[in-house]
Design an enzyme around this catalytic site. Structure first.
Site, PDB file in Angstrom:
ATOM      1  N   SER A 250      20.475  59.008   1.917  1.00  0.00           N
ATOM      2  CA  SER A 250      20.995  58.186   3.029  1.00  0.00           C
ATOM      3  C   SER A 250      19.936  57.203   3.528  1.00  0.00           C
ATOM      4  CB  SER A 250      21.518  59.068   4.162  1.00  0.00           C
ATOM      5  OG  SER A 250      20.471  59.696   4.858  1.00  0.00           O
TER       6      SER A 250
ATOM      7  N   ASN B 257       6.522  57.139   2.334  1.00  0.00           N
ATOM      8  CA  ASN B 257       7.382  58.310   2.490  1.00  0.00           C
ATOM      9  C   ASN B 257       7.853  58.384   3.936  1.00  0.00           C
ATOM     10  OD1 ASN B 257       8.658  60.782   1.738  1.00  0.00           O
ATOM     11  ND2 ASN B 257       7.004  61.915   2.744  1.00  0.00           N
TER      12      ASN B 257
ATOM     13  N   HIS C  92       8.862  61.275   6.797  1.00  0.00           N
ATOM     14  CA  HIS C  92       8.803  62.705   7.103  1.00  0.00           C
ATOM     15  C   HIS C  92       9.562  62.923   8.409  1.00  0.00           C
ATOM     16  CE1 HIS C  92       7.078  66.719   6.910  1.00  0.00           C
ATOM     17  NE2 HIS C  92       6.877  66.630   8.211  1.00  0.00           N
TER      18      HIS C  92
HETATM   19  C1  GRF Z   1      15.004  63.111   5.286  1.00  0.00           C
HETATM   20  O1  GRF Z   1      15.133  64.048   6.284  1.00  0.00           O
HETATM   21  C2  GRF Z   1      13.561  62.712   5.139  1.00  0.00           C
HETATM   22  O2  GRF Z   1      12.841  62.806   6.323  1.00  0.00           O
HETATM   23  C3  GRF Z   1      13.026  63.687   4.134  1.00  0.00           C
HETATM   24  O3  GRF Z   1      14.099  63.935   3.263  1.00  0.00           O
HETATM   25  C4  GRF Z   1      15.331  63.673   3.917  1.00  0.00           C
HETATM   26  C5  GRF Z   1      16.060  62.691   3.043  1.00  0.00           C
HETATM   27  O4  GRF Z   1      17.368  62.471   3.434  1.00  0.00           O
HETATM   28  N1  GRF Z   1      11.850  63.163   3.496  1.00  0.00           N
HETATM   29  P1  GRF Z   1      18.229  61.428   2.624  1.00  0.00           P
HETATM   30  O5  GRF Z   1      18.263  61.880   1.171  1.00  0.00           O
HETATM   31  O6  GRF Z   1      17.594  60.088   2.776  1.00  0.00           O
HETATM   32  O7  GRF Z   1      19.583  61.478   3.237  1.00  0.00           O
END
Ligand code: GRF
Length: 200
Positions: A18, A110, A112
């Site tokens: 997402s 990245n 987090h």
């Molecule tokens: C998110 O919560 C991000 O913080 C972590 O992985 C999740 C990814 O969600 N690194 P999506 O695949 O982008 O929906």
């Protein structure tokens, strides 16, 4: 980024993607001057690959199962082919090797789902993060966009956004509140990199 070089992004995603979608949408709406050049997933049934297909973005399923002996080389071959100059990790559950980080000259981002440097490091992913935040009694949490180096969650912090941790929050509820902000700050960070306002 060197002046005048347009960002050509390679996304790495393992699951839903997402965040990746939010960035692609911002590019399509001309809010970010960048090209979504390539998507790599280690998970053949990830929704991220489905999104790639819907968007017409070149995408490959590459993992230690498909390429037990030459995974990094294969990834780099694709990155070369699509002239990638920045990597955006979007829920990628594998650690990137130095070779790949070096290929894009350390330009690996990245996101987090907590306010680093707290609640980072080995084992701190997915719901573990939100559970730990709630259990520690923190009053706020929120996403962090940071550069990636060979240590978990320790690269330079580029942007953070706070959300409240509410009384009686479940990890799922907190995760949803943080994710909403992730979609905003990840795209915003990349926009500022593209405009030269954030130097990486
Ligand atoms: C998110 O919560 C991000 O913080 C972590 O992985 C999740 C990814 O969600 N690194 P999506 O695949 O982008 O929906």
């Amino acid at each position: 980024m060197p002046n005048n070089e347009q960002l050509r992004i390679c996304f790495f995603a393992s699951h839903g993607g997402s965040n990746m979608q939010a960035i692609i949408d911002a590019i399509k709406a001309n809010k970010i001057n960048a090209i979504a050049a390539l998507i790599i997933s280690n998970n053949s049934s990830s929704f991220a690959l489905e999104r790639a297909k819907n968007e017409g973005i070149p995408a490959y399923h590459l993992s230690s199962k498909t390429n037990p002996d030459d995974l990094d080389d294969k990834i780099i071959e694709k990155m070369q082919m699509h002239k990638v100059n920045i990597v955006v990790l979007a829920g990628y559950m594998k650690k990137l090797n130095e070779k790949i980080i070096d290929f894009v000259k350390g330009r690996v981002l990245n996101i987090h789902p907590a306010l680093l440097p707290k609640f980072g490091g080995r084992g701190m992913y997915g719901m573990n993060v939100h559970k730990a935040v709630i259990e520690s009694g923190e009053e706020k949490s929120g996403p962090t966009v940071h550069l990636v180096n060979s240590k978990y969650d320790e690269g330079r912090i580029l942007k953070q956004m706070e959300v409240p941790v509410l009384k009686n929050d479940t990890p799922d509820e907190l995760a949803a509140r943080v994710l909403e902000k992730e979609h905003i700050i990840y795209a915003q960070t990349i926009k500022e990199i593209a405009e030269g306002k954030i130097e990486i």
